[in-house]
Design a protein around this motif. Structure first.
Motif, PDB file in Angstrom:
ATOM      1  N   PRO A   1      -4.688   3.850   3.482  1.00  0.00           N
ATOM      2  CA  PRO A   1      -3.732   3.112   2.644  1.00  0.00           C
ATOM      3  C   PRO A   1      -4.430   2.047   1.813  1.00  0.00           C
ATOM      4  N   SER A   2      -3.999   1.886   0.569  1.00  0.00           N
ATOM      5  CA  SER A   2      -4.615   0.900  -0.307  1.00  0.00           C
ATOM      6  C   SER A   2      -3.635   0.478  -1.385  1.00  0.00           C
ATOM      7  N   ALA A   3      -3.664  -0.808  -1.726  1.00  0.00           N
ATOM      8  CA  ALA A   3      -2.842  -1.314  -2.828  1.00  0.00           C
ATOM      9  C   ALA A   3      -3.635  -1.343  -4.123  1.00  0.00           C
ATOM     10  N   GLN A   4      -4.874  -0.810  -4.110  1.00  0.00           N
ATOM     11  CA  GLN A   4      -5.727  -0.822  -5.296  1.00  0.00           C
ATOM     12  C   GLN A   4      -5.735   0.523  -6.016  1.00  0.00           C
ATOM     13  N   THR A   5      -5.160   1.538  -5.432  1.00  0.00           N
ATOM     14  CA  THR A   5      -5.103   2.861  -6.054  1.00  0.00           C
ATOM     15  C   THR A   5      -3.902   2.939  -6.994  1.00  0.00           C
ATOM     16  N   PRO A   6      -3.799   3.981  -7.819  1.00  0.00           N
ATOM     17  CA  PRO A   6      -2.644   4.103  -8.733  1.00  0.00           C
ATOM     18  C   PRO A   6      -1.318   4.176  -7.983  1.00  0.00           C
ATOM     19  N   PHE A   7      -0.273   3.730  -8.662  1.00  0.00           N
ATOM     20  CA  PHE A   7       1.071   3.790  -8.088  1.00  0.00           C
ATOM     21  C   PHE A   7       1.530   5.238  -7.918  1.00  0.00           C
TER      22      PHE A   7
ATOM     23  N   ALA B   1       8.290   2.586 -14.660  1.00  0.00           N
ATOM     24  CA  ALA B   1       7.113   3.458 -14.634  1.00  0.00           C
ATOM     25  C   ALA B   1       6.024   2.928 -15.559  1.00  0.00           C
ATOM     26  N   ALA B   2       6.417   2.450 -16.736  1.00  0.00           N
ATOM     27  CA  ALA B   2       5.443   1.937 -17.705  1.00  0.00           C
ATOM     28  C   ALA B   2       4.723   0.708 -17.148  1.00  0.00           C
ATOM     29  N   ARG B   3       5.454  -0.208 -16.483  1.00  0.00           N
ATOM     30  CA  ARG B   3       4.825  -1.404 -15.913  1.00  0.00           C
ATOM     31  C   ARG B   3       3.785  -1.042 -14.867  1.00  0.00           C
ATOM     32  N   ARG B   4       4.040   0.038 -14.162  1.00  0.00           N
ATOM     33  CA  ARG B   4       3.148   0.438 -13.070  1.00  0.00           C
ATOM     34  C   ARG B   4       2.057   1.409 -13.532  1.00  0.00           C
ATOM     35  N   GLY B   5       2.141   1.857 -14.774  1.00  0.00           N
ATOM     36  CA  GLY B   5       1.156   2.799 -15.273  1.00  0.00           C
ATOM     37  C   GLY B   5       1.200   4.124 -14.540  1.00  0.00           C
ATOM     38  N   THR B   6       2.407   4.552 -14.178  1.00  0.00           N
ATOM     39  CA  THR B   6       2.555   5.776 -13.404  1.00  0.00           C
ATOM     40  C   THR B   6       3.515   6.729 -14.083  1.00  0.00           C
ATOM     41  N   SER B   7       3.710   7.895 -13.491  1.00  0.00           N
ATOM     42  CA  SER B   7       4.596   8.906 -14.059  1.00  0.00           C
ATOM     43  C   SER B   7       6.038   8.661 -13.636  1.00  0.00           C
ATOM     44  N   LEU B   8       6.950   9.295 -14.355  1.00  0.00           N
ATOM     45  CA  LEU B   8       8.377   9.234 -14.036  1.00  0.00           C
ATOM     46  C   LEU B   8       8.833  10.637 -13.666  1.00  0.00           C
ATOM     47  N   ARG B   9       9.305  10.776 -12.460  1.00  0.00           N
ATOM     48  CA  ARG B   9       9.799  12.066 -11.954  1.00  0.00           C
ATOM     49  C   ARG B   9      11.323  12.048 -12.058  1.00  0.00           C
ATOM     50  N   VAL B  10      11.862  12.840 -12.964  1.00  0.00           N
ATOM     51  CA  VAL B  10      13.309  12.851 -13.207  1.00  0.00           C
ATOM     52  C   VAL B  10      13.929  14.015 -12.450  1.00  0.00           C
ATOM     53  N   VAL B  11      14.816  13.695 -11.523  1.00  0.00           N
ATOM     54  CA  VAL B  11      15.425  14.696 -10.650  1.00  0.00           C
ATOM     55  C   VAL B  11      16.884  14.890 -11.031  1.00  0.00           C
ATOM     56  N   HIS B  12      17.227  16.126 -11.347  1.00  0.00           N
ATOM     57  CA  HIS B  12      18.608  16.476 -11.700  1.00  0.00           C
ATOM     58  C   HIS B  12      19.086  17.573 -10.765  1.00  0.00           C
TER      59      HIS B  12
ATOM     60  N   ALA C   1       0.824  -1.219   0.000  1.00  0.00           N
ATOM     61  CA  ALA C   1       0.000   0.000   0.000  1.00  0.00           C
ATOM     62  C   ALA C   1       0.854   1.264   0.000  1.00  0.00           C
ATOM     63  N   GLU C   2       2.083   1.191   0.538  1.00  0.00           N
ATOM     64  CA  GLU C   2       2.943   2.362   0.602  1.00  0.00           C
ATOM     65  C   GLU C   2       3.415   2.807  -0.777  1.00  0.00           C
ATOM     66  N   GLU C   3       3.335   1.917  -1.767  1.00  0.00           N
ATOM     67  CA  GLU C   3       3.764   2.254  -3.116  1.00  0.00           C
ATOM     68  C   GLU C   3       2.646   2.921  -3.919  1.00  0.00           C
ATOM     69  N   HIS C   4       1.453   2.996  -3.322  1.00  0.00           N
ATOM     70  CA  HIS C   4       0.287   3.509  -4.027  1.00  0.00           C
ATOM     71  C   HIS C   4      -0.204   4.809  -3.392  1.00  0.00           C
ATOM     72  N   GLU C   5      -0.955   5.570  -4.186  1.00  0.00           N
ATOM     73  CA  GLU C   5      -1.605   6.757  -3.662  1.00  0.00           C
ATOM     74  C   GLU C   5      -2.620   6.338  -2.602  1.00  0.00           C
ATOM     75  N   SER C   6      -2.846   7.211  -1.631  1.00  0.00           N
ATOM     76  CA  SER C   6      -3.820   6.906  -0.588  1.00  0.00           C
ATOM     77  C   SER C   6      -5.234   6.941  -1.160  1.00  0.00           C
ATOM     78  N   ALA C   7      -6.079   6.079  -0.633  1.00  0.00           N
ATOM     79  CA  ALA C   7      -7.493   6.087  -0.992  1.00  0.00           C
ATOM     80  C   ALA C   7      -8.162   7.297  -0.332  1.00  0.00           C
ATOM     81  N   PRO C   8      -9.424   7.579  -0.658  1.00  0.00           N
ATOM     82  CA  PRO C   8     -10.116   8.694   0.001  1.00  0.00           C
ATOM     83  C   PRO C   8      -9.999   8.634   1.516  1.00  0.00           C
ATOM     84  N   PHE C   9      -9.911   9.805   2.118  1.00  0.00           N
ATOM     85  CA  PHE C   9      -9.758   9.953   3.569  1.00  0.00           C
ATOM     86  C   PHE C   9      -8.395   9.460   4.057  1.00  0.00           C
ATOM     87  N   GLY C  10      -7.428   9.341   3.129  1.00  0.00           N
ATOM     88  CA  GLY C  10      -6.071   8.977   3.525  1.00  0.00           C
ATOM     89  C   GLY C  10      -5.878   7.536   3.905  1.00  0.00           C
TER      90      GLY C  10
END
Length: 302
Positions: free
Chosen positions: A155-161, A185-196, A144-153
């Motif tokens: 934790p859920s493993a069913q929300t987007p990564f 990122a592609a496998r997880r269907g999520t964005s890639l945040r590139v930090v330089h 669940a920590e790898e996913h966005e929180s569900a409503p009301f904060g």
């Protein structure tokens, strides 16, 4: 031969968390999972002691991978899970086991209170010498920590990564490192945040305040443009991956640690060196390994 997602197992809470993370990653990659249990041979005088005879020693060394595999199969019923027992110096054995793996996953103890990793000597040695990507997973890591929180904060493993974070040096970008992050990122269907992260040249401090402001703006534009140019061909290769570019003045490791707080995975690189001595992982990777609150993938490159 089919590559596997291989995890080093010793029965500790951190290695069990690593096994769970590796199982989820194996499902995403559609690859088998291999649990490798490494034990160091007991010196002969100790092995003959009544309290630690050969039979008892064999029982405990066989129990760890067997019970771990049974648990993984129950939680991931469609996953191909195998076990392997090897003896020897753990760091050397795990480096060898990684040769046939798509990636190697290791556990790392969480630091109390402030989060992050406590990477032991075995983990650092493996990261420094293995030629395949290595992922470090802290004890207590939950899906669940790898996913966005569900409503009301909640934790859920069913929300987007959450986003995958990539630490990138625009002066020497490596295709293997970038490709690994984009694919994750592609496998997880999520964005890639590139930090330089970048720092002004040493001579920057010799200018006056007005000149400093102008130089900082020029440098910021230059570094931001350089990051965009490095990522341009990758946008075409992975059009479905949203890219968030972040070019900051300051220490790269600190920016990556900050970014890890909202990430499902942090990806950093390590230059390969043939010397068998030392822990050649670089200062930025060292900082991220010890302080990231998300799992960290270290990708070796030339």
């Amino acid at each position: 031969m089919t590559r596997t997602v291989t995890v080093g197992l010793d029965g500790s809470p951190e290695s069990r968390a690593a096994a769970e993370w590796a199982a989820r990653e194996a499902e995403l990659l559609e690859l088998p999972l291999k649990l490798v249990h490494v034990w160091e041979p007991v010196p002969a005088p100790m092995a003959q002691a009544p309290v630690l005879g050969p039979e008892i020693h064999r029982h405990w060394t066989e129990r760890v991978p067997r019970e771990a595999a049974e648990g993984v199969r129950l939680r991931h019923p469609g996953l191909d899970v195998s076990t392997e027992q090897l003896s020897g110096r753990p760091a050397d054995v795990l480096v060898g086991a990684a040769n046939d793996a798509e990636l190697l996953v290791l556990g790392s103890r969480a630091l109390g209170g402030i989060g992050g990793f406590m990477v032991g000597s075995v983990g650092l040695s493996v990261v420094a010498h293995v030629e395949r990507p290595v992922v470090l997973v802290r004890a207590g890591e939950q899906a669940a920590e790898e996913h966005e929180s569900a409503p009301f904060g909640i934790p859920s493993a069913q929300t987007p990564f959450r986003p995958v974070v990539l630490g990138l040096d625009t002066e020497s970008p490596d295709d293997d490192l970038i490709a690994f992050a984009f694919a994750a990122a592609a496998r997880r269907g999520t964005s890639l945040r590139v930090v330089h992260g970048w720092n002004p040249p040493y001579s920057y401090d010799t200018y006056g305040v007005a000149a400093d402001l102008g130089l900082r703006e020029d440098l910021a534009r230059y570094e931001s443009t350089a990051l965009t140019e490095v990522l341009r061909p990758w946008r075409e290769k992975f059009p479905a991956v949203e890219i968030i570019e972040q070019s900051h003045c300051g220490t790269p490791g600190s920016h990556l640690v900050d970014a890890s707080r909202d990430a499902c995975l942090v990806v950093v690189g390590r230059r390969t060196r043939r010397s068998p001595l030392g822990t050649h992982i670089g200062s930025v990777t060292h900082t991220v390994l010890h302080h990231s609150t998300a799992p960290v993938a270290v990708v070796p490159h030339s």
